[in-house]
Design a protein around this motif. Sequence first.
Motif, short mmCIF file in Angstrom:
data_model
loop_
_atom_site.label_atom_id
_atom_site.label_comp_id
_atom_site.label_asym_id
_atom_site.label_seq_id
_atom_site.Cartn_x
_atom_site.Cartn_y
_atom_site.Cartn_z
N LEU A 97 41.45 47.66 42.51
CA LEU A 97 42.92 47.24 42.48
C LEU A 97 43.89 48.20 43.11
O LEU A 97 43.78 49.31 42.41
N ARG A 98 44.42 48.02 44.15
CA ARG A 98 45.41 49.05 44.85
C ARG A 98 47.04 48.58 44.52
O ARG A 98 47.16 47.59 44.94
N LEU A 99 47.55 49.29 43.80
CA LEU A 99 49.14 49.01 43.44
C LEU A 99 49.94 50.25 43.82
O LEU A 99 49.54 51.29 43.89
N ALA A 116 45.80 51.63 31.74
CA ALA A 116 44.88 51.89 30.62
C ALA A 116 44.44 50.59 29.90
O ALA A 116 43.40 50.51 29.52
N ALA A 117 45.40 49.73 29.53
CA ALA A 117 45.04 48.47 28.96
C ALA A 117 43.98 47.59 29.84
O ALA A 117 43.28 46.98 29.27
N TYR A 118 44.60 47.70 31.11
CA TYR A 118 43.71 46.85 32.02
C TYR A 118 42.24 47.32 32.08
O TYR A 118 41.46 46.64 32.12
N LEU A 119 42.21 48.62 32.32
CA LEU A 119 40.70 49.19 32.33
C LEU A 119 39.88 48.93 31.23
O LEU A 119 38.75 48.93 31.07
N ARG A 120 40.42 49.14 30.00
CA ARG A 120 39.77 48.76 28.61
C ARG A 120 39.56 47.41 28.61
O ARG A 120 38.38 46.97 28.22
N THR A 121 39.99 46.41 29.15
CA THR A 121 39.83 45.01 29.08
C THR A 121 38.92 44.59 30.09
O THR A 121 38.10 43.87 29.98
N ARG A 286 46.05 39.15 39.19
CA ARG A 286 46.60 37.92 38.31
C ARG A 286 46.70 38.80 36.92
O ARG A 286 47.53 38.90 36.12
N ALA A 287 45.45 39.17 36.49
CA ALA A 287 45.31 40.00 35.39
C ALA A 287 46.09 40.99 34.96
O ALA A 287 46.53 41.08 33.81
N PHE A 288 46.36 41.83 36.22
CA PHE A 288 47.14 43.06 35.92
C PHE A 288 48.65 42.59 35.70
O PHE A 288 49.31 43.12 34.92
N VAL A 289 49.06 41.57 36.40
CA VAL A 289 50.43 41.27 36.36
C VAL A 289 50.65 40.55 35.13
O VAL A 289 51.75 40.89 34.57
N GLU A 290 49.65 39.60 34.43
CA GLU A 290 50.06 39.33 33.11
C GLU A 290 50.05 40.51 31.98
O GLU A 290 50.90 39.87 31.07
#
Length: 306
Positions: A97-99, A116-121, A286-290
Amino acid sequence: MTELLNLNRLVYFTTVMETGSFTTAADRLGVAKAVVSHQIGRLEQELCATLMRRTTRRVTPTEEGRLFYDRAMIILREAEAAYGEISHGAVEPKGMLRLTAPLDYGGTKIVAPVMAAYLRTYPHMRVEAIFDDAVSNLVDEQIDLGIRVGWLADSSNQARRLGTIQQVVVANPTFAASLPPDVAPRQARSLAWVGNAQLRGIGQWLFSREGETVLTELNPVIMCDKSPAALACVLAGIGLGVFPDYSVGDDIAEGRLVPVFADWMLPAGGIHAVFPPARFRPAKVRAFVELLAAAEKKRSRLVETA
């Protein structure tokens, strides 16, 4: 017509365009150089156009090649988004994911904890983050997601509003104590300010209070090219500064900064997730935006109760 819809051929073409080399493109794609050359040749035959000029050192696009590249990238993004949309809920997001996000909102405040939460999930994901106050071109730089704070410029990008920011005028306590006790926005032009070059599109500031409005220009004695640098200058006592609430909330709470013109309001801005043009968003986006939307909602509640 079937040949024109060969997505693999578009991948070969766009990779050569990006690398400027058949050899490098073949290495990136994991195929033989002859395969890449053959596929590009077939593509040019189908289009009846020369897309690239080959030399012994480099491949350069023709005008037709540049135009076709822009359209091919849209097609490939749509294809990726379609697969991500269909597989939503069935396949865990994987890949890169490039942001991009502003420095203060991204690197030090909000986005970093969300990453950090995204990479854990989603442990099979990787993130490439570009933290910069300058606005990136999502299409040209192949960025999946842009986080924009403030006011959106007109563009072909799509956007989702995640939250709201309030702008705050602040100074360090020593500088604030040197101001007249009844200082108000009407005196703003005569005061020392720390400017942020990334806000150069804002020439005038509109303050409001109980139906009264004051439109004024500021007078920067120093101009910084990054928001964290501007904040550091205000903390050092150089002058007043205008910052979003999330950027200065901790400093105000801990007494390093104090609000000035506290009973006046500046226009509120927005926090937006911005996407390149596409009908669907990939699952990884979508997962990151949520997650970011949830973090913004939590932050807004804390601001309201402060």
